[in-house]
Motif scaffolding. Sequence first.
Motif: not given
Length: 301
Positions: A134-138, A120-121, A291-293
Motif C-alpha cells: 500500500n505504501i512504503s516510506f524510508g 512502493s514494492g 523489492y522496493k522502488l
Amino acid sequence: MKHKFYVFAIALMVSQVVSARVEGEFGGDYYQGASGSTVWGEEAEAIPVSAPAVAPVAPVAVQEAPVALQASPVAQAPYMAPKSNQLVYAPAQGESMSTLTASSQPQEKSTVRLTPMVGSGDYVGRWSINTKNNISFGLATEFQTSSYLALELEGGYANYSLAYTSLAEPSMGYLAPRLMAHNFDQFSLGGNLKLYLSQGTFRPFVGGGLSGVYYSGMQQRMPGDYIRQYNELLGSAQAIAGADVSIAKSTAIGIRGSWMVPVIDRPMTRDAGMNAAPGFEEAGLMNASYYKLMGTVSVDL
C-alpha cells in the motif's frame, strides 16, 4: 657767584681731560676738521665725516617661484595577490585573528546527507499475486567518508495487504479451506555501504548492507479454525542501486531500488506439496524476497 665760578672751572678741566683722551685714542683721523682744529674747539667748522668705503654689490638675479611643483615620478610596486590563507584586512573590534583565519579558508563540502524516501514494492515469486504494498516510506542518513564512499543508516516502514486460501487437512484438524485476508506492517532498520560511481551533477551508486525487519500483525491458522496473531523479527541482506541529480547546491533528487533477502532467524515453514501447509503460509511469505522502488530527495546538512 663764587660757587658758579668753581663749578665752571671743574667742568672746564673735565672737558680738557676728555678731549685729550679722545685725541690720544683716535689720533684725530676721523674727527679732524678742514682747518686743522679739533672738533671739540669752539671755532671749528662742521666737519663732514667720511663714511667707510663700501664695496659695490653685484645685482643678484631672483628666480621666480614656479607656479606648480611637479613631483618626481615614483615607480609603483608590482601588485601581489594575497594568498588564500592570508588575511587582507585587520580584525575588527570583537573579532580574533583565529576567527578571521578560519573564515578565509574555503568551506569544505558537508559530509552528512539526509534522504527521505517514498515509493512502493512487492514480494517476488509465488507470493507476488497474494500481496500488495500500500505504501512504503524510508529515511536514510548518509555519512560521506570520501568522494566515492559513504556509510548509511536506513530506516523504513511499509504496509501490505495480504489475501490467500488456507487449505484443508483433516488429519491436522483443518476440515475445510479458509480465506485469510488482512493487512500487516513492516518496520526495518539497518546499515549500508554505498559506492558512488561518478561525481558531479549526476551520481549513480551501488551498495549493500544488512537490516533487521520486524513484521507486525501476522496471522496463523490453528486447528479448529482458531486464528493466532503474532509478530516476527528476522535479518535480511540488502542490495541497493540508484542515482541522484543535483538541483541546487545542497539538494538532489533521485531514484533508489533495493532488494531484500531474509538470511537470519528465518521462521520455520512447512510445505504441503505445491503449497504451504495450513498454518505455515505466512511463515513462507516472510521467508520470501521482496523489492522496493523509491523516489528520493537528498539534503546536505
